[in-house]
Design a protein around this motif. Structure first.
Motif, short mmCIF file in Angstrom:
data_model
loop_
_atom_site.label_atom_id
_atom_site.label_comp_id
_atom_site.label_asym_id
_atom_site.label_seq_id
_atom_site.Cartn_x
_atom_site.Cartn_y
_atom_site.Cartn_z
N ARG A 107 -11.57 19.44 -15.43
CA ARG A 107 -10.81 19.16 -16.64
C ARG A 107 -10.01 20.36 -17.15
N ASP A 118 -8.58 12.39 -25.65
CA ASP A 118 -9.67 12.31 -24.68
C ASP A 118 -9.20 12.56 -23.25
N LYS A 119 -9.88 13.47 -22.57
CA LYS A 119 -9.49 13.88 -21.23
C LYS A 119 -10.08 12.98 -20.15
N THR A 175 -13.19 8.31 -19.30
CA THR A 175 -12.79 9.39 -20.20
C THR A 175 -13.83 9.51 -21.30
N GLN A 176 -13.70 10.54 -22.13
CA GLN A 176 -14.64 10.70 -23.23
C GLN A 176 -14.44 9.67 -24.33
N TRP A 196 -19.28 11.24 -20.18
CA TRP A 196 -18.69 11.33 -18.84
C TRP A 196 -18.24 12.74 -18.50
N ALA A 197 -18.25 13.66 -19.46
CA ALA A 197 -17.89 15.05 -19.20
C ALA A 197 -19.09 15.90 -18.80
N GLN A 224 -15.17 13.59 -9.59
CA GLN A 224 -15.47 14.26 -10.86
C GLN A 224 -14.41 15.34 -11.07
N CYS A 256 -12.14 12.24 -17.03
CA CYS A 256 -13.36 12.84 -16.50
C CYS A 256 -13.65 12.41 -15.06
#
Length: 209
Positions: free
Chosen positions: A55, A34-35, A26-27, A137-138, A52, A37
């Motif tokens: 999102r 934080d989403k 995650t971010q 990571w996004a 991947q 990823c």
């Protein structure tokens, strides 16, 4: 090692056998902000699959079906975070959990070092690199270094489970470990509801030490 990168979901028909190692990126580490990823998976064969995520909608039916499949054991290190983030973003509980961090805490009572890097070094003689731990990571395109790091977090969990299970049996703590694993989905819901640092089992409700 071969790394397979998948966009948004696992491909149809993929089979990880009776146990699959899983990790997430995650971010950050906030369950509020934080989403999700990436989701990394391995059958324990030395290869890794990296999903991947999209999102914007998290439409991943094959990945969700795997999480819900009670016939496949999901191996995590620190499942408490990964399960919670997948509850939130994928909308599913994870069935059939084994957490190497919980297992380590129950049997490696001679140390307070229960990180994945510590476990692989002591139990497997493998020194994992954490150089890419703080990473974007996004990003639309992952670097090879990012993919190698993400893969490394799932490549050794099958071996660790074997060693830690033997120690749980030796110390007569396998049953209590399983009870902890079974409670994790509830523990994660409590975390997401705001009781992440409060011991609700204590006579006096207080932040956990």
């Amino acid at each position: 090692m071969t790394i397979h990168l998948h966009k948004h979901d696992l491909p149809n028909g993929i089979d990880f056998g009776r146990a699959v190692a899983i990790d997430t990126e995650t971010q950050g580490l906030s369950l509020v902000r934080d989403k999700l990823c990436l989701v990394q998976l391995s059958a324990g064969d030395g290869d890794a699959h990296i999903v991947q995520m999209d999102r914007d909608k998290y439409d991943a039916p094959n990945l969700k079906a795997l999480m819900l499949n009670e016939d496949v054991t999901k191996l995590f290190h620190f499942a408490r975070f990964d399960v919670a983030i997948m509850q939130r973003d994928l909308g599913v509980d994870t069935m059939g959990i084994f957490c190497t961090k919980i297992a380590s805490g129950l049997v490696r009572t001679y140390t307070d070092r229960h990180g994945l890097k510590d476990l692989t070094r002591e139990l497997l003689g493998v020194d994992l690199s954490k150089q890419q731990q703080s990473s974007d990571w996004a990003a639309d395109e992952l670097t090879q270094a990012q993919m190698n790091y993400a893969a490394s977090d799932v490549l050794y969990l099958h071996q660790l489970r074997t060693i830690l299970t033997a120690r749980l049996v030796r110390e007569d703590r396998l049953e209590v470990a399983q009870s902890c694993f079974d409670f994790l989905n509830t523990r994660c819901r409590l975390d997401r509801m705001g009781w992440d640092e409060v011991d609700i089992f204590s006579h006096r409700l207080r932040r956990a030490d």
